[in-house]
Design an enzyme around this catalytic site. Structure first.
Site, PDB file in Angstrom:
ATOM      1  CE  LYS A   8      -3.805   1.844   2.886  1.00 23.89           C
ATOM      2  NZ  LYS A   8      -4.553   1.581   4.140  1.00 23.89           N
ATOM      3  CB  SER A  49      -7.440   3.859   3.875  1.00 22.00           C
ATOM      4  OG  SER A  49      -6.660   3.059   4.757  1.00 22.00           O
ATOM      5  CB  SER A  95      -8.190   0.770   6.550  1.00 18.62           C
ATOM      6  OG  SER A  95      -8.700   2.053   6.780  1.00 18.62           O
TER       7      SER A  95
END
Length: 469
Positions: free
Chosen positions: A79, A154, A178
């Site tokens: 990420k 996220s 997330s």
């Protein structure tokens, strides 16, 4: 069957036994990436030349007879908010696009140590602070099942990449859902690990420290398409780093619980609306577990509505004091609007109330741990509602609905507990889904139950993205 379609466990076995090479695996996944990523924008930095070079090195090591680590040659993603040496930790923020990491964060280092080959970096909202993976630097990630709804956040890029076959394992992190929310939205498996299970710091920001809410609640975890891959990824990611004082060196499997294992299911979460499809998913998960010998009962753990309020009191006050000024200065318009809407609904509290909330959290945690002595597993819907429409959170009314749906996702981070999101049932083109929670360091119980549910529901296989009409 093409190599990009395999899960990490099988792909690692094929490479280890010489039935496939790391180069072939990387080439297959990169070809898949180039085919599907333009439709979803899940991977925002492709590491093609680096991945191919690492694959050549991996194949040479096997040819020389070296001992092979568990993910040798397996393509994965990381990420954009986690440090990877030589690459920007931009977190979807334009002014941070040149913040080049000098070293790997522990979770990235652990993936590399296990032999994984990182083929790309996945998208997130600016500052990783929404359940919509959209930012001014990299653009919007689309849900491959339905582009009109969020892929989650996220770690939305991670969830969408996993769902479409861009890597067998995608790294994510979770402070309010997330990892679990993108797993739900994209119909894959997502493991939010418990407090201290995986070393969790970024060298680029370590010197500045983090607010207490993030210290207590934020954890790392994988997205996968099989529960066994989630177990494998956990074992790999949890390798220690003594610079993180929180890291907890405990076995991957705890003491056997009393049998039969008792499961508390919460189909309808107090404090707001619950979509019938998500209510049904929780009851269906309970049915699967009951058929396997678990004792399942609909029963409410302590003070759920107050737990949700505590998460907001702590986190919104942390954000107001630190991240909000940065967001106003460096964030994109939608991110600013979404955070402004959150702050209008849940106001920051004064110091005395903040300290009281942290104290009450400790007392509430004692209540929950007492409850979980009797009910070692608790199952909630991952979200109380269906995945919201894109950018639904930029108005106060829309944000209120999003936060209402999120209330089931906030319990695990409040207490630092693990939560495994697994698909259960479906609703149109979308999968419905639940999260399985256990006590700290008992990810094994979540994974065991997840495998039972997976056996009944069927293993997730990669999908082609649905394109907008």
């Amino acid at each position: 069957m093409e190599l990009w379609q395999y899960d990490a466990t099988d792909l690692a076995r094929l490479i280890r036994t010489g039935q496939a090479s790391a180069r072939e695996a990387v080439d297959s996944v990169l070809a898949r990436l180039h085919k599907v990523n333009p439709a979803i924008n899940a991977v925002v930095r492709v590491l093609e030349s680096e991945a191919r070079a690492e694959a050549e090195t991996a194949d040479a090591a096997r040819a020389r007879g070296h001992a092979l680590p568990p993910l040798h040659g397996v393509p994965v993603t990381t990420k954009i908010n986690v440090d990877q040496a030589g690459l920007p930790t931009d977190n979807g923020v334009i002014p941070l696009k040149d913040l080049i990491a000098q070293e790997d964060s522990p979770v990235v280092a652990n993936l590399k140590h296990a032999g994984a080959i990182i083929v790309g970096r996945t998208n997130a909202p600016a500052f990783s602070m929404r359940i919509f993976s959209d930012n001014a630097l990299h653009g919007r990630t689309l849900n491959p099942r339905d582009p009109s709804v969020t892929p989650g956040g996220s770690s939305g890029g991670a969830g969408a990449a996993t769902a479409t076959g861009i890597g067998a394992i995608a790294h994510g992190n979770d402070i309010g859902g997330s990892v679990r929310i993108p797993a739900y939205c994209n119909g894959v498996v997502g493991l939010r690990t418990g407090f201290a299970r995986i070393p969790s710091f970024n060298p680029t920001g370590a010197a500045a420290g983090r607010p207490i809410g993030a210290v207590l609640m934020a954890t790392q975890g994988p997205h996968t398409r099989t529960v066994r891959d989630a177990r494998l990824a956990l074992e790999v990611m949890a390798r220690g780093d003594r610079r993180d004082w929180r890291w907890n060196d405990v076995p991957m499997r705890g003491a056997p619980p009393a049998r039969p294992i008792k499961v508390a299911i919460v189909p309808e979460v107090p404090g707001g609306k619950s979509h019938p499809a998500q209510v049904a998913a929780v009851r269906l998960a309970g049915k699967h577990l009951r058929a396997a010998g678990y004792v399942v009962e609909e029963i409410l753990p302590p003070d759920i509505e107050r737990c949700v309020e505590l998460w907001h009191e702590i986190c919104v006050t942390d954000v107001f004091g630190g991240l909000w000024p940065m967001m106003q200065k460096m964030g994109d318009p939608d991110g600013i609007a979404a955070m402004q809407a959150w702050l209008s609904i849940h106001k920051p509290v004064d110091l005395a109330t903040y300290v009281s909330a942290l104290t009450e959290r400790e007392a509430m945690l004692f209540k929950w741990m007492t409850f979980m002595q009797q009910w070692p597993l608790v199952i909630f819907p991952t979200l109380c509602g269906l995945p919201p429409k894109q950018v639904a959170d930029i108005t106060p009314d829309g944000q209120r609905e999003v936060l209402d749906s999120m209330r089931s996702a906030l319990i695990a981070p409040l207490f630092g507990l693990p939560g495994l999101a697994v698909p259960v049932g479906s609703h149109g083109a979308l999968r419905t889904g639940v999260q399985i929670m256990a006590m700290r360091n008992r990810e094994d119980l979540c994974l065991d139950a997840g495998e039972v549910i997976e056996a009944a529901e069927g293993i997730v296989t990669p999908i082609d993205p649905v394109t907008a009409a």
